[in-house]
Motif scaffolding. Structure first.
Motif, short mmCIF file in Angstrom:
data_model
loop_
_atom_site.label_atom_id
_atom_site.label_comp_id
_atom_site.label_asym_id
_atom_site.label_seq_id
_atom_site.Cartn_x
_atom_site.Cartn_y
_atom_site.Cartn_z
N ASN A 65 0.83 -1.21 0.00
CA ASN A 65 0.00 0.00 0.00
C ASN A 65 0.86 1.26 0.00
O ASN A 65 0.57 2.22 -0.71
N LEU A 66 1.93 1.26 0.79
CA LEU A 66 2.81 2.43 0.82
C LEU A 66 3.43 2.66 -0.57
O LEU A 66 3.48 3.79 -1.05
N GLU A 67 3.89 1.59 -1.20
CA GLU A 67 4.50 1.72 -2.52
C GLU A 67 3.50 2.22 -3.56
O GLU A 67 3.89 2.85 -4.53
N ASN A 68 2.23 1.94 -3.35
CA ASN A 68 1.19 2.37 -4.29
C ASN A 68 0.55 3.69 -3.89
O ASN A 68 -0.50 4.08 -4.41
N GLY A 69 1.18 4.39 -2.94
CA GLY A 69 0.72 5.72 -2.58
C GLY A 69 -0.44 5.76 -1.60
O GLY A 69 -1.08 6.79 -1.45
N ARG A 70 -0.70 4.64 -0.96
CA ARG A 70 -1.78 4.59 0.03
C ARG A 70 -1.17 4.40 1.41
O ARG A 70 -0.17 3.73 1.57
N GLY A 71 -1.79 4.99 2.37
CA GLY A 71 -1.31 4.84 3.74
C GLY A 71 -0.56 6.07 4.20
O GLY A 71 -0.16 6.92 3.41
N ASN A 72 -0.37 6.13 5.47
CA ASN A 72 0.31 7.26 6.11
C ASN A 72 1.27 6.68 7.14
O ASN A 72 0.93 6.55 8.30
N PRO A 73 2.49 6.33 6.72
CA PRO A 73 3.40 5.63 7.63
C PRO A 73 3.92 6.51 8.74
O PRO A 73 4.07 7.72 8.58
N THR A 74 4.19 5.89 9.86
CA THR A 74 4.83 6.59 10.97
C THR A 74 6.32 6.68 10.69
O THR A 74 6.86 5.93 9.87
N THR A 75 7.00 7.56 11.39
CA THR A 75 8.46 7.63 11.24
C THR A 75 9.10 6.33 11.72
O THR A 75 10.13 5.92 11.19
N GLY A 76 8.49 5.69 12.71
CA GLY A 76 9.01 4.40 13.18
C GLY A 76 8.96 3.34 12.09
O GLY A 76 9.92 2.59 11.90
N ALA A 77 7.85 3.28 11.36
CA ALA A 77 7.72 2.31 10.27
C ALA A 77 8.71 2.63 9.15
O ALA A 77 9.35 1.74 8.59
N LEU A 78 8.87 3.92 8.84
CA LEU A 78 9.82 4.31 7.81
C LEU A 78 11.25 3.98 8.23
O LEU A 78 12.07 3.55 7.40
N ASP A 79 11.56 4.16 9.50
CA ASP A 79 12.90 3.83 10.00
C ASP A 79 13.15 2.33 9.87
O ASP A 79 14.24 1.91 9.47
N ARG A 80 12.17 1.51 10.20
CA ARG A 80 12.32 0.05 10.07
C ARG A 80 12.47 -0.35 8.61
O ARG A 80 13.27 -1.24 8.28
N LEU A 81 11.74 0.32 7.71
CA LEU A 81 11.88 0.04 6.28
C LEU A 81 13.27 0.44 5.79
O LEU A 81 13.90 -0.30 5.03
N ALA A 82 13.74 1.59 6.22
CA ALA A 82 15.08 2.04 5.82
C ALA A 82 16.14 1.04 6.27
O ALA A 82 17.04 0.67 5.50
N THR A 83 16.04 0.60 7.50
CA THR A 83 17.00 -0.38 8.02
C THR A 83 16.93 -1.68 7.23
O THR A 83 17.97 -2.25 6.87
N ALA A 84 15.73 -2.14 6.92
CA ALA A 84 15.56 -3.38 6.16
C ALA A 84 16.16 -3.25 4.76
O ALA A 84 16.62 -4.23 4.18
N LEU A 85 16.17 -2.03 4.22
CA LEU A 85 16.71 -1.80 2.88
C LEU A 85 18.18 -1.38 2.91
O LEU A 85 18.76 -1.07 1.87
N GLY A 86 18.78 -1.39 4.09
CA GLY A 86 20.21 -1.06 4.19
C GLY A 86 20.49 0.42 4.01
O GLY A 86 21.58 0.79 3.60
N THR A 87 19.51 1.26 4.31
CA THR A 87 19.70 2.70 4.21
C THR A 87 19.36 3.33 5.55
O THR A 87 19.03 2.63 6.50
N GLU A 88 19.43 4.64 5.61
CA GLU A 88 19.08 5.36 6.83
C GLU A 88 17.94 6.31 6.52
O GLU A 88 17.89 6.90 5.43
#
Length: 145
Positions: free
Chosen positions: A37-60
Motif C-alpha cells: 500500500n505504501l508503494e502504491n501511494g496509500r497509507g500514512n506511515p509513521t516515522t518508526g515504520a519508515l525507519d524500520r523500512l530504511a534499516t531493512a533496505l540497508g539505508t538510513e
C-alpha cells in the motif's frame, strides 16, 4: 519535501536492492499489504515504520527541513544495473572484503551509482556502469597506501 510521494522512492530502493516486498516486510517486521500500500501511494506511515523500512533496505531514514531540495528516485539504468549478474558479483566480492552485510553493500553501491549519475548530468550507459564497478573492485582489492 512537500507532498513528495514516498511510494515511488520506497519501490525504487527495494527494486534496486533486488528485494521482494515479502523479504523487506519480514526484515522490517511489517506486513506485505502495508508495504504494498505504501508503494502504491496509500497509507500514512509513521516515522518508526519508515525507519524500520530504511534499516531493512540497508539505508538510513533522514528527515529534515530543506530549501526545496528533493530526493531523487533511482534512475532506470541504475535499477537495471542492480539486477545484473555483474552487479551481484561485485557486491559479493565487496561483502567478502569488507565483512559488511550484502544488503548494506548493495544499497550503498546503488546510492553511489545514483550520485555518480547525478555528477555526470546524464544517464550513464551499461558499459559506463561496468567501468564504475570495475573501478570499485580495483580499489577494494588494491587500496592505495
Amino acid at each position: 519535501m512537500p507532498n513528495e510521494p514516498i511510494g515511488p522512492r520506497l519501490r525504487a530502493l527495494r527494486q534496486a536492492s533486488g528485494r521482494t516486498v515479502a523479504s523487506v516486510a519480514a526484515d522490517a517486521g511489517l506486513s506485505v499489504p502495508y508495504i504494498a500500500n505504501l508503494e502504491n501511494g496509500r497509507g500514512n506511515p509513521t516515522t518508526g515504520a519508515l525507519d524500520r523500512l530504511a534499516t531493512a533496505l540497508g539505508t538510513e531514514l533522514s528527515i529534515g527541513f530543506t530549501s526545496g531540495a528533493t530526493a531523487t528516485d533511482v534512475p532506470p539504468g541504475v535499477v537495471k544495473l542492480s539486477r545484473s549478474r555483474r552487479f551481484r558479483t561485485t557486491v559479493t566480492a565487496l561483502t567478502e572484503k569488507s565483512g559488511q552485510q550484502e544488503q548494506e553493500v548493495a544499497a550503498r553501491l546503488v546510492s553511489a551509482c545514483v550520485l555518480i549519475g547525478q555528477a555526470l548530468g546524464r544517464e550513464a550507459g551499461e558499459h559506463d556502469w561496468w567501468r564504475v564497478l570495475d573501478a570499485v573492485l580495483l580499489m577494494a582489492e588494491h587500496p592505495a597506501h
